[in-house]
Design a protein around this motif. Structure first.
Motif, mmCIF file in Angstrom:
data_model
loop_
_atom_site.group_PDB
_atom_site.id
_atom_site.type_symbol
_atom_site.label_atom_id
_atom_site.label_comp_id
_atom_site.label_asym_id
_atom_site.label_seq_id
_atom_site.Cartn_x
_atom_site.Cartn_y
_atom_site.Cartn_z
ATOM 1 N N THR B 197 44.704 5.993 34.631
ATOM 2 C CA THR B 197 44.021 4.973 35.415
ATOM 3 C C THR B 197 43.748 3.738 34.553
ATOM 4 N N GLY B 198 44.109 2.609 35.102
ATOM 5 C CA GLY B 198 43.878 1.346 34.397
ATOM 6 C C GLY B 198 43.275 0.318 35.314
ATOM 7 N N LYS B 199 42.922 -0.829 34.747
ATOM 8 C CA LYS B 199 42.325 -1.906 35.533
ATOM 9 C C LYS B 199 43.310 -2.461 36.558
ATOM 10 N N GLN B 200 44.576 -2.431 36.179
ATOM 11 C CA GLN B 200 45.600 -3.007 37.044
ATOM 12 C C GLN B 200 46.127 -2.012 38.088
ATOM 13 N N GLY B 201 45.755 -0.775 37.951
ATOM 14 C CA GLY B 201 46.234 0.254 38.885
ATOM 15 C C GLY B 201 46.566 1.524 38.133
ATOM 16 N N ASP B 202 46.918 2.549 38.892
ATOM 17 C CA ASP B 202 47.251 3.833 38.264
ATOM 18 C C ASP B 202 48.738 3.869 37.937
ATOM 19 N N LEU B 203 49.033 4.325 36.747
ATOM 20 C CA LEU B 203 50.434 4.395 36.323
ATOM 21 C C LEU B 203 50.795 5.810 35.905
ATOM 22 N N PHE B 204 52.039 6.168 36.190
ATOM 23 C CA PHE B 204 52.510 7.493 35.796
ATOM 24 C C PHE B 204 52.741 7.543 34.281
ATOM 25 N N VAL B 205 52.500 8.714 33.722
ATOM 26 C CA VAL B 205 52.763 8.874 32.280
ATOM 27 C C VAL B 205 54.283 8.945 32.068
#
Lengths: 193, 304
Positions: B197-205
């Motif tokens: 989870t990040g400020k810009q959105g959730d990203l896959f590992v």
């Protein structure tokens, strides 16, 4: 034929009389040449060699630091690395102080620039996409150093650089910052992280 | 012709002075020669460094040219989502109410599964093609720079690529956004820690097999670690210090070409080059200068 003439007792006598005086004069000249020109030249000639080596190390280091993931990494690497040891290994080279900074220069107005000496200090205007942009970002490494000649004559009270004391130098090398991206999770620019 | 004794003595003295002058000059020439040789060794190292950096950047450009890598990553993400939703759809048709649609749901599921396999196959084909292109780039670069540097008694030649490795920079996330639209999948991914989870959105590992639950766990969904675009900007390609570089495939080792396969699209390349330096100003001197450079591919673009 010459050998026959000089090989006799008279020839040898003549050669030693005239030749020895010439060699004595030449010896004095050689002594003066060596002591006043060759030795001081050799003594000082090591300075540009050491300066060149030092400059090359500083340039290589700043180029490496400019390839760091983020700015804090670059500062941390400089503190943790054996940069000073590398410079000391040259011999006769002592780094008095080292300063790393990031210089952002506006491309539109090259007279305008901002220098930061710690991460997170670049204002939004100077970041990529900011009002001052586009900008050129350079990592600047400044080293104040003293370079010793081959032999330093220590005379108390006399301070002549290159003779009785090392010569002070100010080395400054820069390299373009490589990582212009943003952290996808925090959204922060790596250049300011 | 006869010479007086005085004249003969003078000639002898001059002869010895000439010898001494030549000796002093010789010593000075040797010193200059040694200094010049050292300078040329430095110069050849800088020359090799710049060539190696150019080659590393050229290879890195190839790794994600026109965002092919980023697009394939997105395709993998979407096909994974499609398989999951198709499976859910199939399960739902197990009820009495939708039993009539089970055949259709099975067909959709089968197609989405074969679609996922097709994407994986194309990804592998793309990786193989990229690796072939990298090999070609390296060979072209070597043949282009065969001339070397020649300066009287100094020569620097070779510029051989001894090591070529591809991999990634130990970056944890990929460019693929985890869609929160499919609630069950998103919660499963969060539970499995497949999402950051990040400020810009959730990203896959990245570099992890994002296995689907139950029957679809046999499918492999592995994403490349390409940086996601932030605020509409893609990360440009760059040189890095190589700290944290993890190789996934060795294309050349100790000058020998190697074969092998890469599971994911690599996002970084490491080039090691050597150059032979030879001088005979003062005796014979043979040396080798070596440079190691790592470059990262450009990040993914915004998904249209």
């Amino acid at each position: 034929m010459r050998k026959t003439k000089n090989s006799g007792p008279t020839g040898r006598k003549l050669r030693s009389q005239a030749g020895s005086s010439q060699i004595t004069e030449f010896g004095a000249a050689i002594f003066l040449l060596l002591s006043c020109i060759v030795i001081p030249l050799l003594d000082l000639s090591i300075v540009p060699v050491r300066l060149g080596l030092g400059k090359s190390i500083v340039s290589h280091r700043v180029h490496q630091l400019a390839q760091s993931e983020c700015l804090s990494d670059a500062f941390k690497s400089l503190q943790e690395s054996d940069f000073h040891t590398g410079l000391t290994r040259i011999g006769g080279f002592s780094a008095k102080s080292t300063q790393l900074s990031l210089v952002a220069t506006s491309v539109k107005n090259p007279d305008q620039s901002m220098t930061v000496d710690r991460p997170g200090r670049l204002s939004t205007d100077w970041l990529p996409g900011g009002n001052k942009g586009p900008c050129l970002y350079r990592l600047d490494l400044t080293v104040d150093a003293e370079i010793e000649p081959l032999i330093t004559a220590k005379v108390p009270g006399v301070q002549i650089p290159g003779l009785t004391r090392p010569i002070p130098f100010h080395l400054r090398e820069e390299s373009n910052w490589e990582n212009m991206g943003c952290d996808p999770l925090s959204g922060e620019f790596f250049i300011n992280k | 012709m006869k010479f007086s004794r005085r004249q003969l003595a003078k000639r002898d003295a001059r002869g010895s002075m000439l010898f001494l002058c030549i000796a002093v000059l010789g010593v000075m020439l040797i010193i200059v020669g040694v200094a010049f040789s050292f300078y040329l060794v430095f110069f050849s190292h800088q020359h090799l460094q710049s060539r190696s950096e150019d080659l590393a950047m050229e290879c890195a450009r190839q790794l994600n040219e026109n965002d092919h890598g980023g697009k394939i990553n997105n395709l993998i993400g979407h096909s994974r989502e499609l398989v999951f939703t198709s499976r859910e759809l199939y399960y739902r048709t197990g009820n009495e109410e939708f039993r009539g649609l089970q055949g259709l749901a099975a067909q959709v599921l089968e197609q989405s599964r074969s679609g996922a396999l097709l994407v994986a196959e194309d990804r592998n084909r793309y990786v193989d093609f990229s690796m072939e292109k990298l090999r070609k780039i390296v060979k072209e670069s070597e043949s282009r720079n065969q001339g070397g540097l020649f300066l009287t008694s100094f020569s620097a030649y070779g510029g051989e690529v001894v090591d070529l490795r591809v991999g990634d920079m130990d970056q944890l996330v990929s460019n693929v956004e985890a869609s929160s639209g499919v609630y069950n999948l998103h919660s499963y991914d969060c539970q499995q820690k497949y999402v950051m989870t990040g400020k810009q959105g959730d990203l896959f590992v990245s570099n992890v097999n994002l296995k689907l639950p139950n029957e679809d766990s046999d499918l492999v969904f592995q994403l490349a670690s390409l940086p996601a675009p932030v605020k509409g900007n893609a990360a440009p390609m760059r040189l890095t210090r190589g700290k944290g570089f993890k190789h996934s495939l060795i294309l050349r080792d100790a000058g020998q070409d190697k074969t092998g396969k890469c599971v994911v699209i690599p996002s970084a390349v490491q080039v090691t080059m050597t150059m032979k330096v030879k001088q005979n100003v003062v005796g014979e001197f043979d040396s080798k200068t070596k440079t190691v450079n790592t470059a990262c591919a450009n990040g993914a673009w915004i998904e249209p």
